[in-house]
Design an enzyme around this catalytic site. Sequence first.
Site, short mmCIF file in Angstrom:
data_model
loop_
_atom_site.label_atom_id
_atom_site.label_comp_id
_atom_site.label_asym_id
_atom_site.label_seq_id
_atom_site.Cartn_x
_atom_site.Cartn_y
_atom_site.Cartn_z
N CYS A 167 -8.38 2.94 -3.24
CA CYS A 167 -8.86 1.55 -3.32
C CYS A 167 -10.08 1.36 -4.22
O CYS A 167 -10.06 0.48 -5.09
CB CYS A 167 -9.16 0.98 -1.94
N GLN A 211 0.17 9.11 -1.49
CA GLN A 211 0.61 7.93 -0.74
C GLN A 211 1.34 7.01 -1.69
O GLN A 211 1.04 7.02 -2.88
CB GLN A 211 -0.61 7.18 -0.20
N HIS A 271 -2.52 -1.98 -4.18
CA HIS A 271 -3.51 -3.02 -3.89
C HIS A 271 -3.18 -4.30 -4.61
O HIS A 271 -2.79 -4.26 -5.77
CB HIS A 271 -4.91 -2.52 -4.28
N LYS A 293 -5.82 -4.33 10.56
CA LYS A 293 -4.68 -3.74 9.86
C LYS A 293 -3.39 -4.07 10.58
O LYS A 293 -3.37 -4.27 11.79
CB LYS A 293 -4.76 -2.20 9.87
N HIS A 300 -4.63 -4.17 0.88
CA HIS A 300 -4.26 -2.76 0.78
C HIS A 300 -2.89 -2.63 1.45
O HIS A 300 -2.69 -3.19 2.53
CB HIS A 300 -5.21 -1.86 1.56
ZN LIG Z 1 -6.66 0.80 -0.12
#
Ligand SMILES: [Zn+2]
Length: 580
Positions: free
Chosen positions: A277, A324, A328, A411, A457
């Site tokens: 990020c 991963q 974003h 989240k 995110h």
């Molecule tokens: Zn992130």
Amino acid sequence: MEQQLHNKRHTLAHLLAAAVVEQYPHAKLTLGPAIDNGFYYDIDFSGGESPKEEDLKSIQKGMKKLVNKWTEFTHEEVTAEQARAKFAGNQFKLELIDEIETKGEAITLYTAGGFTDLCRGGHCENPKADLAMDAFKLDKIAGAYWRGDEKNPMLTRIYGLAFETKEELVAYEFQIAEAKKRDHRKIAKEQGLLVFSDLVGSGMPMWTPKGNIIRNAVINYSRELNDRLGFGEVHTPNLNKAELFKCSGHYDQYKDDMMSVSSQYVKDEMFLKPMNCPQHTQIYAAEPRSYKDLPIRYADFANLYRDERPGELSGLTRLRAFAQDDGHVFCREAQVEVELMAILEIIKEALARYGVSYWIRLSLHDPENREKYLGDDASWEHSEGELREVIKKADIEYKEVTGEAAFYGPKLDIMAVDALGREWQISTIQVDRVQPERFDLTCVNEKGEQERVVMIHRALIGSPDRFIGILIEHYAGNFPLWLAPEQIAVIPVAEVHNDYAQNVHEQLKTAGFRSSVDTSSDSMGKKVRQAKKNRLPYFLIIGDTDVAAGTVTLESRDTGESVAMSITDLLVKLAAEASV
Ligand SMILES: [Zn+2]
Ligand SMILES: [Zn+2]
């Protein structure tokens, strides 16, 4: 854990202690809590003989006999002196008594069936009536340091499994046995998918050519989905200056989980990045952005590094180095909902393709623990309400959990449920108004003013490395056609069929399938066994009839059926299945 079941499990720990003391009078009891699947008791047997796994049956028998006299629990509060007298000679209980005394708490003794233990309570009222004695089982023996500290004496931990009913116990044992068979570390080794090396270090997998086919298939599928969502893929370095993480807030909140690196030329404090990020904010901030350019979406498959305790690393489940399918979105407030809906839709589609079911955990901040989080109350309430609305609209099963939020925002955690019903948190979606503030991220709006943007995110399946570990167990090593590293083997019945087999193999390769042909002098039976052992989704047997008719005989791993068909039909069938 539900209180009632917790009490039953803890009561069984008392019963275990009583049975142990009866059979091993020298045993010194320490602590015996309830745990997720049952209970355990840590016991010091250093004064004499200690039980072995094969002795568990007799201890269990002792418990079943003793319970008949356990018709109630009584308790009394005692002074520290009385407690010390009661547990004289047991240094573990004496240490606990000292601690309770120092804290100024009440010291209570609980007794059932004439057996007394130091305890805070939480039992069945009538163990004899309340406990289903066929719903528990002494499971195993392990070593455990007193209070988990390796400087302390080693104790013997006796584990028991315990559930409400016998059926639940049987189902749990079946699940454990099945999970053992499906252990991804075992299957990955058998199939030669990845390597861990002591010289490289624990928690850092190296994918073999075969394993990397699966890994690339997973990543390329995420790429395809990213493309549809309008994400542009970026490529970023694994290393950053500490300043980046100071600005993002990770330095203060997350430093202990980052791996530090030093240079011989510059004094900069540097870290291997644990997430992408902060770097993406710098790509966004590299030029002035107009509202017309938004949303701007970056995807990234860079490797990430997190410092983990060596004892917690296990196969692909927890890693120090992993990628991963990260991404974003930088957008305006009014665009947040549409972006979130699109991401949720794509995740739905992706997990359907993998055949994995899931639910969503709405992870909220804990107002009792305010110092763990950046940003003010109003922005937290706003962000949490926003996610709740979107998830309701997307009509996906969800649960709210307090205290699971990231330090900068709530989240949506995607919780995958595998074939054995186990849950895995795979990926996360977050709406973040803190990072744009900290990195001063803006766009120029219609009025020509600088307007703060919002950052979303998101990951789809999360870490491909970890996700493949889950998939191996979910599929029990039987990868579907599109993921299988070896898709199809062509096996001639005898040498005379080799040329035809070779030709079929080449047609399959040309059509883009991972095919192999086995023209070795081994018997056909051996070749078939090999293909089955490698869990190939399909193999073709080529015999006289096939050569004469220009057909193939296709045998399926999953259905066990063999069907004769033309090569054209075969290619159509495989292409359809691979693109599902
Ligand atoms: Zn992130
Ligand atoms: Zn107790």
